[in-house]
Design an enzyme around this catalytic site. Structure first.
Site, PDB file in Angstrom:
ATOM      1  N   ASP A 137      -7.309  23.306 112.187  1.00  0.00           N
ATOM      2  CA  ASP A 137      -8.493  23.256 113.046  1.00  0.00           C
ATOM      3  C   ASP A 137      -9.699  23.744 112.251  1.00  0.00           C
ATOM      4  O   ASP A 137      -9.762  23.520 111.038  1.00  0.00           O
ATOM      5  CB  ASP A 137      -8.247  24.107 114.308  1.00  0.00           C
ATOM      6  CG  ASP A 137      -8.962  23.574 115.530  1.00  0.00           C
ATOM      7  OD1 ASP A 137     -10.200  23.587 115.534  1.00  0.00           O
ATOM      8  OD2 ASP A 137      -8.291  23.142 116.491  1.00  0.00           O
ATOM      9  N   HIS A 167     -13.879  26.551 117.804  1.00  0.00           N
ATOM     10  CA  HIS A 167     -12.811  25.673 118.287  1.00  0.00           C
ATOM     11  C   HIS A 167     -11.442  26.148 117.814  1.00  0.00           C
ATOM     12  O   HIS A 167     -10.485  26.228 118.593  1.00  0.00           O
ATOM     13  CB  HIS A 167     -13.095  24.255 117.800  1.00  0.00           C
ATOM     14  CG  HIS A 167     -12.264  23.183 118.420  1.00  0.00           C
ATOM     15  ND1 HIS A 167     -11.004  22.858 117.954  1.00  0.00           N
ATOM     16  CD2 HIS A 167     -12.502  22.335 119.448  1.00  0.00           C
ATOM     17  CE1 HIS A 167     -10.516  21.860 118.667  1.00  0.00           C
ATOM     18  NE2 HIS A 167     -11.404  21.519 119.581  1.00  0.00           N
ATOM     19  N   SER A 224      -8.052  18.882 123.302  1.00  0.00           N
ATOM     20  CA  SER A 224      -7.986  19.962 122.314  1.00  0.00           C
ATOM     21  C   SER A 224      -7.380  21.219 122.905  1.00  0.00           C
ATOM     22  O   SER A 224      -6.740  22.000 122.204  1.00  0.00           O
ATOM     23  CB  SER A 224      -9.389  20.306 121.805  1.00  0.00           C
ATOM     24  OG  SER A 224      -9.791  19.478 120.752  1.00  0.00           O
TER      25      SER A 224
END
Length: 733
Positions: A150, A208, A525
């Site tokens: 990620d 994220h 996600s």
């Protein structure tokens, strides 16, 4: 291979380069026209797994254009690969790419591309509780390693403290690659792969990666909330699992060459689970680098969890469709951060917002327009008013423009595609996000009133009041385009308004951001790391299970009813079909003990690939096996998958499936069929008797229908024992 033989091979291939084409692509070299390409090659003759990287790199150099093979440049390659694929990433011109492709040892050349990221209460919603159920039975993932690919991680975040953690297992071969990164018994490894810069720490400059990592395996953090809402104890799906972080994305997206390098490292390091909340448009598997690399991971016993994509609700919009990975869709949970909108005519609507500062008394309500269209940027004459804006872009961007214009509040109007789904994104001013049906009424009120007004009333967090799960509108739908005969997505899990860890980054705005160490995000996600964590829960309980066995356990134990005991709905409150939910919503407490599993080995996957009509070379690109299709071929429906999908035009289907007993040694299962009347369905035999663990039984499923009357039908069959229900969905489309 000895050095003399390798040198001869190198010289031979170099000479071949010179004589197979009159153009080397370097006569008019222009450095400004360089692009990154991933070159997939055959392994060197007599390759062995212990071949040194130096020898392998010499082999790879033999495929480069003369400009690079004759240079003294030490860094000809951005990356070299040998675990996920044989090949390398390199900067060359298009003419040089054409030259490289003409070598017989080159299987495929891919132009590098940028893929998007597919952007507390959820453990409890999933039945994961500290002193009972799956957590109590499984050790909360202890000893399992999850590799998260990620945007990196905030390694100082309290979610990644190692209180109560054991040392990583002895099989772990990774480390923290940068002295600037602090590792511990929770966070056991970290590497950065951004444009080949491997020395930098995997610092999260987006948030994220921190969010997804803590969703999968964050530790217990009391008092977690977003601006005081959603307050509770935060924890990942497996709080005692270890985390290895591979930074392959920036806030701009994820380069395929970087993803491949991260996957290469994760396999070499010894991860058990690979979690990737990213993906691009579907394509044939031999053109899909992530699918190809995932095949290599699967062969190593690594479970790969991937996002289904955020391109719903249209059909055939999936990412990551390969049957050897878990394709994860997104759904809601039963938590709402209520922000009520009360109109001047008395109508009241329940919207959402994670930022709930103070109530707004009735104020003038405006709906700015330019050329007849709602326009909420560079506003004038809105000071002290509540502005209604169509939610057509980021709520944060809209909020900042509206606040900068002096408005007091904001109502975000859900769009038709979003249906009944609402978001609770943090914002910079008092806001309420309302769903499409409520937004329609609000628009009508504004248009019909001479002096519309509204107030916003913040009502805190509620649990259990809303129908859940509901499939998120953005969650990509099947059928698969790369392989329509494999039912995708595989599963859905929590992916709307998920609260998880968040780094504090310099430059963040205003409202208590320095205290905001958790954030509320939505997307596949977010659902993907939930399933990665649950896969780790199963792996920790059954360390010898294959990836296919873990996937089967997740799929066959999924539930298909919501918290009101009704069929799971989609964003329009219609019953959600199989191409929205896959096998259903993940059920961790049942998945750790599924009773029966459908297992698949790599030989059967290869037979399936050949059955898709792929050439020997195309299968070799994926499986690294020459002349693979000289053996058996099977259809998509014949793959021993835990679900069934078939074209309506076929009119009938007869396939075998094999189940393995992983429950009680002495057990008996009876089949139950749930299909529409127009589909004649039978299973033979109707009863399976087992006398030992790991015993296998094969049965036949027969379907037939009138193609002139049936173009779509959905149902299921299930094997039922005293303790287990093993369900498989069927889709005729």
């Amino acid at each position: 291979m000895d050095m003399h033989t390798l040198l001869l091979s190198f010289l031979f291939v170099s000479i071949l380069h010179v004589h197979t084409t009159s153009s080397t692509g370097t006569e008019n070299f222009d450095a400004s026209r360089l692009d990154t390409y991933i070159v997939r090659v055959r392994p060197p003759p007599n390759f062995s797994i212990d071949m040194s990287n130096i020898k392998l790199e010499k082999w790879y150099r033999s495929f480069l254009p003369p400009r690079m093979t004759s240079s003294n440049t030490r860094q000809a390659f951005i990356y070299t690969y040998k675990t996920t694929i044989f090949g390398f990433a390199v900067n060359i011109t298009e003419a040089e790419k054409d030259y490289v492709m003409k070598n017989n040892g080159v299987l495929k050349v891919y132009k590098d591309s940028l893929l998007p990221l597919l952007t507390t209460h959820t453990p409890d919603f999933l039945g994961l509780r500290l002193r009972e159920g799956s957590w109590k039975k499984t050790g909360m993932g202890e000893g399992v390693i999850i590799g998260v690919l990620d945007t990196g991680i905030d390694f100082t975040h309290t979610s990644f403290d190692d209180d109560g953690m054991q040392e990583p297992p002895t099989k772990w071969r990774g480390s923290c690659k940068s002295s600037l990164m602090k590792c511990n018994k929770k966070l056991i490894g970290g590497s950065s792969f951004i444009r080949g810069q491997k020395s930098a720490p995997p610092t999260d400059d987006s948030g994220h990666g921190t969010h997804t990592a803590s969703t999968a395996a964050g530790g217990f953090v009391d008092g977690a909330s977003v601006f005081g809402n959603g307050n509770g104890t935060a924890a990942g799906m497996v709080p005692r699992a270890h985390l290895a972080i591979y930074k392959v994305c920036s806030d701009k997206g994820c380069r395929v060459s970087d993803i491949l390098a991260g996957m290469e490292a994760a396999i070499a390091d010894g991860v058990d689970i690979m979690s990737m909340s990213l993906g691009g448009p579907a394509k044939p598997f031999y053109n899909d680098i992530i699918a190809t690399a995932s095949f290599s991971a699967m062969r190593k016993g690594i479970f790969v969890s991937l996002a289904a994509g955020n391109s719903g609700p249209s059909s055939s919009t999936l990412s990551n469709e390969a049957p050897w990975v878990l394709t994860v869709g997104a759904s809601t949970i039963d938590r709402q951060m209520e922000a009520l909108v009360k109109l001047g005519d008395g109508d009241l609507f329940v919207g959402e917002s994670a930022y709930q500062p103070h109530n707004l008394d009735p104020l003038e309500l405006v709906y700015p327009q330019t050329s007849g269209q709602n326009y909420c940027f560079f506003l004038k004459d809105v000071a002290g008013k509540i502005v209604a804006c169509e939610h057509t872009t980021s709520s944060d961007i809209i909020g900042r423009f509206v606040k900068d214009a002096g408005a007091s509040g904001l109502i975000l109007l859900g769009q038709e595609d979003s249906g009944h789904i609402t978001f609770a994104d943090p914002n910079v001013l008092p806001v309420s996000y309302v769903d499409f049906p409520d937004a329609t009424v609000i628009r009508q009120y504004i248009n019909s009133s001479n002096s519309p007004t509204a107030s916003i009333i913040f009502n805190g967090t509620s649990l259990g009041k809303t129908q859940a799960p509901v499939v998120a509108f953005f969650s990509s739908r099947g059928p698969s385009t790369a392989s329509p005969g494999i039912l995708k997505p595989d599963i859905i899990g929590p992916g709307v308004n998920v609260i998880a860890a968040w780094p504090f980054m310099e430059g963040q705005d205003a409202n208590n951001d320095k205290h905001r160490t958790f954030n509320c995000l939505s997307g596949t996600s977010m659902s993907t790391p939930h399933l990665s964590g649950i896969a780790a829960l199963i792996k920790g309980t059954h360390p010898d299970w294959s990836s296919a066995a873990i996937k089967s356990a997740i799929m066959t134990t999924a539930y298909v009813v919501d918290n009101q005991k009704k069929a799971i709905l989609d964003e329009r409150y219609n019953i959600a079909g199989h191409f929205a939910v896959g096998a259903g919503h993940v059920n961790p407490s049942e998945a750790i003990d599924p009773g029966l599993i459908y297992d698949i080995d790599d030989a059967q996957y290869i037979s399936y690939l050949c059955g898709l009509g792929y050439t020997d070379v195309q299968v070799e690109i994926i499986a690294n096996q020459k002349d693979a299709c000289k053996g058996s071929k099977i259809t998509e429906a014949e793959l021993n998958y835990p679900s069934v999908a078939v074209r309506a035009s076929a009119g009938k289907l007869v396939v075998n499936r094999t189940v393995t007993n992983v429950g009680e040694a002495n057990s008996s299962y009876t089949v139950e069929i749930d299909m529409p009347r127009e589909v004649m369905t039978s299973v033979s035999p109707t009863k399976l008797e087992f006398t030992k663990m790991k015993e296998k039984k094969t049965f036949s499923l027969s379907l037939s229908w009138d193609i002139s009357k049936t173009n779509h039908a959905e149902g299921s069959f299930k094997w039922v024992s005293e303790k287990h229900v093993v369900r498989s969905p069927i889709a005729i489309f």
